[in-house]
Design a protein around this motif. Structure first.
Motif, PDB file in Angstrom:
ATOM      1  N   ALA A  32       0.858  -1.189   0.000  1.00  0.00           N
ATOM      2  CA  ALA A  32       0.000   0.000   0.000  1.00  0.00           C
ATOM      3  C   ALA A  32       0.892   1.237   0.000  1.00  0.00           C
ATOM      4  CB  ALA A  32      -0.927   0.019   1.220  1.00  0.00           C
ATOM      5  N   SER A  33       0.287   2.389  -0.299  1.00  0.00           N
ATOM      6  CA  SER A  33       0.985   3.665  -0.160  1.00  0.00           C
ATOM      7  C   SER A  33      -0.042   4.746   0.137  1.00  0.00           C
ATOM      8  CB  SER A  33       1.793   4.002  -1.421  1.00  0.00           C
ATOM      9  OG  SER A  33       0.933   4.280  -2.507  1.00  0.00           O
ATOM     10  N   TRP A  34       0.436   5.860   0.707  1.00  0.00           N
ATOM     11  CA  TRP A  34      -0.466   6.923   1.149  1.00  0.00           C
ATOM     12  C   TRP A  34       0.112   8.286   0.771  1.00  0.00           C
ATOM     13  CZ3 TRP A  34       1.260   2.808   3.895  1.00  0.00           C
ATOM     14  CH2 TRP A  34       0.301   1.847   4.265  1.00  0.00           C
ATOM     15  N   SER A  35      -0.778   9.206   0.441  1.00  0.00           N
ATOM     16  CA  SER A  35      -0.368  10.578   0.124  1.00  0.00           C
ATOM     17  C   SER A  35      -0.724  11.547   1.238  1.00  0.00           C
ATOM     18  CB  SER A  35      -1.024  11.044  -1.180  1.00  0.00           C
ATOM     19  OG  SER A  35      -2.445  11.013  -1.062  1.00  0.00           O
ATOM     20  N   ARG A  36      -1.291  11.021   2.338  1.00  0.00           N
ATOM     21  CA  ARG A  36      -1.612  11.860   3.486  1.00  0.00           C
ATOM     22  C   ARG A  36      -1.146  11.158   4.764  1.00  0.00           C
ATOM     23  NH1 ARG A  36      -4.326  16.162   2.314  1.00  0.00           N
ATOM     24  NH2 ARG A  36      -4.768  16.606   4.503  1.00  0.00           N
ATOM     25  N   LEU A  37      -0.617  11.955   5.698  1.00  0.00           N
ATOM     26  CA  LEU A  37      -0.162  11.462   6.991  1.00  0.00           C
ATOM     27  C   LEU A  37      -0.895  12.200   8.099  1.00  0.00           C
ATOM     28  CD1 LEU A  37       3.731  11.379   6.488  1.00  0.00           C
ATOM     29  CD2 LEU A  37       2.107   9.500   6.190  1.00  0.00           C
ATOM     30  N   ARG A  38      -1.027  11.517   9.234  1.00  0.00           N
ATOM     31  CA  ARG A  38      -1.673  12.146  10.397  1.00  0.00           C
ATOM     32  C   ARG A  38      -0.878  11.824  11.647  1.00  0.00           C
ATOM     33  NH1 ARG A  38      -7.024  10.669   9.849  1.00  0.00           N
ATOM     34  NH2 ARG A  38      -6.603   8.664  10.872  1.00  0.00           N
ATOM     35  N   VAL A  39      -0.755  12.816  12.523  1.00  0.00           N
ATOM     36  CA  VAL A  39      -0.205  12.646  13.857  1.00  0.00           C
ATOM     37  C   VAL A  39      -1.269  13.116  14.844  1.00  0.00           C
ATOM     38  CG1 VAL A  39       1.535  13.435  15.495  1.00  0.00           C
ATOM     39  CG2 VAL A  39       2.206  12.866  13.154  1.00  0.00           C
ATOM     40  N   THR A  40      -1.566  12.290  15.842  1.00  0.00           N
ATOM     41  CA  THR A  40      -2.576  12.631  16.839  1.00  0.00           C
ATOM     42  C   THR A  40      -1.902  12.868  18.176  1.00  0.00           C
ATOM     43  OG1 THR A  40      -4.235  11.287  15.698  1.00  0.00           O
ATOM     44  CG2 THR A  40      -4.696  11.879  17.983  1.00  0.00           C
ATOM     45  N   THR A  41      -2.140  14.017  18.776  1.00  0.00           N
ATOM     46  CA  THR A  41      -1.499  14.389  20.035  1.00  0.00           C
ATOM     47  C   THR A  41      -2.187  13.702  21.212  1.00  0.00           C
ATOM     48  OG1 THR A  41      -2.898  16.362  20.168  1.00  0.00           O
ATOM     49  CG2 THR A  41      -0.752  16.607  19.092  1.00  0.00           C
ATOM     50  N   ALA A  42      -1.579  13.818  22.370  1.00  0.00           N
ATOM     51  CA  ALA A  42      -2.088  13.122  23.552  1.00  0.00           C
ATOM     52  C   ALA A  42      -3.505  13.562  23.926  1.00  0.00           C
ATOM     53  CB  ALA A  42      -1.142  13.345  24.731  1.00  0.00           C
ATOM     54  N   ASP A  43      -3.856  14.825  23.608  1.00  0.00           N
ATOM     55  CA  ASP A  43      -5.201  15.305  23.932  1.00  0.00           C
ATOM     56  C   ASP A  43      -6.215  15.017  22.833  1.00  0.00           C
ATOM     57  OD1 ASP A  43      -4.446  17.067  21.963  1.00  0.00           O
ATOM     58  OD2 ASP A  43      -4.510  18.868  23.219  1.00  0.00           O
ATOM     59  N   GLY A  44      -5.804  14.291  21.801  1.00  0.00           N
ATOM     60  CA  GLY A  44      -6.727  13.925  20.736  1.00  0.00           C
ATOM     61  C   GLY A  44      -6.735  14.862  19.550  1.00  0.00           C
ATOM     62  N   GLY A  45      -5.965  15.935  19.593  1.00  0.00           N
ATOM     63  CA  GLY A  45      -5.893  16.839  18.451  1.00  0.00           C
ATOM     64  C   GLY A  45      -5.139  16.193  17.299  1.00  0.00           C
ATOM     65  N   ALA A  46      -5.647  16.350  16.085  1.00  0.00           N
ATOM     66  CA  ALA A  46      -5.043  15.700  14.919  1.00  0.00           C
ATOM     67  C   ALA A  46      -4.348  16.730  14.034  1.00  0.00           C
ATOM     68  CB  ALA A  46      -6.087  14.954  14.115  1.00  0.00           C
ATOM     69  N   VAL A  47      -3.139  16.389  13.591  1.00  0.00           N
ATOM     70  CA  VAL A  47      -2.406  17.177  12.608  1.00  0.00           C
ATOM     71  C   VAL A  47      -2.314  16.316  11.357  1.00  0.00           C
ATOM     72  CG1 VAL A  47      -0.264  18.385  12.064  1.00  0.00           C
ATOM     73  CG2 VAL A  47      -1.049  18.259  14.445  1.00  0.00           C
ATOM     74  N   GLU A  48      -3.002  16.721  10.293  1.00  0.00           N
ATOM     75  CA  GLU A  48      -3.034  15.946   9.061  1.00  0.00           C
ATOM     76  C   GLU A  48      -2.427  16.762   7.932  1.00  0.00           C
ATOM     77  OE1 GLU A  48      -6.466  14.040   6.240  1.00  0.00           O
ATOM     78  OE2 GLU A  48      -6.616  13.639   8.408  1.00  0.00           O
ATOM     79  N   ALA A  49      -1.639  16.124   7.100  1.00  0.00           N
ATOM     80  CA  ALA A  49      -0.948  16.840   6.034  1.00  0.00           C
ATOM     81  C   ALA A  49      -0.850  15.979   4.791  1.00  0.00           C
ATOM     82  CB  ALA A  49       0.453  17.246   6.484  1.00  0.00           C
ATOM     83  N   GLY A  50      -0.948  16.638   3.636  1.00  0.00           N
ATOM     84  CA  GLY A  50      -0.768  15.948   2.368  1.00  0.00           C
ATOM     85  C   GLY A  50       0.687  15.953   1.948  1.00  0.00           C
ATOM     86  N   LEU A  51       1.016  15.038   1.048  1.00  0.00           N
ATOM     87  CA  LEU A  51       2.368  14.914   0.513  1.00  0.00           C
ATOM     88  C   LEU A  51       2.281  15.127  -0.999  1.00  0.00           C
ATOM     89  CD1 LEU A  51       3.504  11.676   2.414  1.00  0.00           C
ATOM     90  CD2 LEU A  51       3.873  14.057   3.105  1.00  0.00           C
TER      91      LEU A  51
END
Length: 413
Positions: A70-89
């Motif tokens: 598989a491969s992905w063009s978007r990544l996500r990092v989720t912080t300890a409080d549940g906030g999500a940082v999502e970014a495209g490549l």
């Protein structure tokens, strides 16, 4: 020496990612100087590792794309409080490759290359020969005998002992390939780090989710810490993450994987003799701050193969530059001493730095002024204190690399 095994220009010991990658590049079509190559892999039995997963990022079109899981063009990092940082490549893809698919791809190339031979044997030692070249030896019962000699031998077997280091952590993980009753995954987004996991006393932990479809994914629990968990510890952590955090509902575990990756500022020698070289993790290809290895193995093996195929004097380049290794040493020390909070550290980076620029930094491909700007996104005072401390921190004696229980591939409920 048995008659069926002849001398070779190059002998590659080990048929994992590093060994097969070097053989693959050595046998690329169009070589001006064809080389004789022997690849020595482990025989069937306990020395053969189960199926493994390698991840890396590169431009959309890559040499192994036909074999990707598989491969992905978007990544996500989720912080300890549940906030999500999502970014495209826009220019990159995050890619997942299974070890048996990679081996099949390499086998197809090696099968069509003249002068290439694969051998199955349990190697006991590799040593220089007085007149030049090196010899690979195996043990038959209580006796040791020569198996094959090469002008150059590249040993990719994992290290048994880690080098002296100021800081040594382990990236240890356990993962489940799951199939859920309901569609709960977004196949377009890879969850690189999810910090909604209990944090260890030293280091950090996170979840990792690579969706293969709406109902299938690799779900992992990972720690950067001094020692692996028990089998029950991994099971409890994964179960808590899958059911309590991800809330997958009913699911089936179709396969499992588990491993340990060294994260250390110790210096791995790339040379073990006049004609013996170390590649892969044993040659320093693992990035100390992240554990990623596959992309560095490709760079290193391409460079070695290009020199050998052109007839130029051999040089095995470092997998990571001096500046990258120095920054990794600072980060590892700050994390191990507790001066920085791991989830906060990585959360700041992913919130404050464009994703592709950060990936270039994590792969050692950024420039010094970009490194400086990224460094300003980290907790500056603790990092500067660590920079000042490192020159006076002694390197501790080497220690054995601990291994988790044997990885398994199985189906279960």
């Amino acid at each position: 020496m048995p008659a069926e095994f002849a001398d070779a220009d190059v002998v590659v010991v080990g048929a994992g990612a590093a060994g097969l990658s070097l053989a693959h590049h050595l046998c690329a079509p169009g070589s001006p100087t064809p080389l004789s190559v022997v690849v020595v892999g482990a025989p069937p039995g306990p020395l053969i590792p189960p199926r493994r997963t390698w991840c890396f990022w590169e431009p959309d079109a890559g040499p192994y794309d036909a074999s990707l899981a598989a491969s992905w063009s978007r990544l996500r990092v989720t912080t300890a409080d549940g906030g999500a940082v999502e970014a495209g490549l826009p220019r990159l893809r995050y890619k997942m490759l299974r070890s048996d698919d990679f081996e099949a791809l390499v086998d197809r190339r090696l099968a069509g290359a003249p002068g290439v031979r694969r051998v199955e044997a349990a190697v006991s030692s590799v040593r220089d020969l007085p007149g030049g070249g090196a010899e690979v030896r195996v043990r038959d019962g209580n006796a040791e005998r020569a198996l094959v000699r090469g002008r150059y031998v590249f040993d990719s077997r994992p290290p048994r002992v880690l080098p002296p280091a100021r800081t040594t952590l382990l990236q240890h993980f356990s993962g489940w390939f799951v199939r859920t009753a309901e569609p709960v995954f977004d196949p377009d987004v890879a969850e690189l780090m999810d910090f909604r996991t209990p944090q260890p006393a030293r280091g950090l932990s996170f979840g990792y989710v690579l969706p293969l479809g709406p109902r299938t994914a690799l779900v992992e629990y990972t720690e950067f810490s001094p020692a692996p968990l028990t089998p029950d510890g991994y099971h409890e952590a994964l179960d808590r993450y899958a059911r309590g955090v991800l809330r997958l509902g009913a699911f089936e575990v179709t396969a499992r994987e588990q491993g340990v990756i060294p994260m250390t500022d110790g210096r791995f020698p790339r040379r073990a003799g006049r004609s013996v070289y170390r590649i892969g993790t044993a040659g320093g290809a693992t990035r100390p701050s992240t554990g990623y290895t596959f992309a560095a193995v490709q760079r290193q093996s391409r460079a070695v193969a290009a020199r050998l195929r052109s007839g130029r004097p051999l040089r095995v380049p470092p997998a990571h530059g001096r500046r990258a290794r120095a920054m990794d040493a600072v980060m590892l020390r700050a994390l191990d001493t507790g001066r920085i909070d791991g989830p906060d550290f990585f959360g700041r980076l992913f919130r404050g730095v464009p994703a592709e620029r950060l990936l270039a930094f994590l792969d050692g491909g950024s420039r010094w002024h970009e490194d400086l700007r990224i460094g300003l996104r980290t907790p500056v005072a603790p990092m500067l204190r660590t920079v000042a401390e490192l020159p006076f921190t002694p390197r501790r004696p080497p220690r054995p690399l601990p291994h988790p229980p044997v990885r398994t591939e199985e189906s279960s409920s």
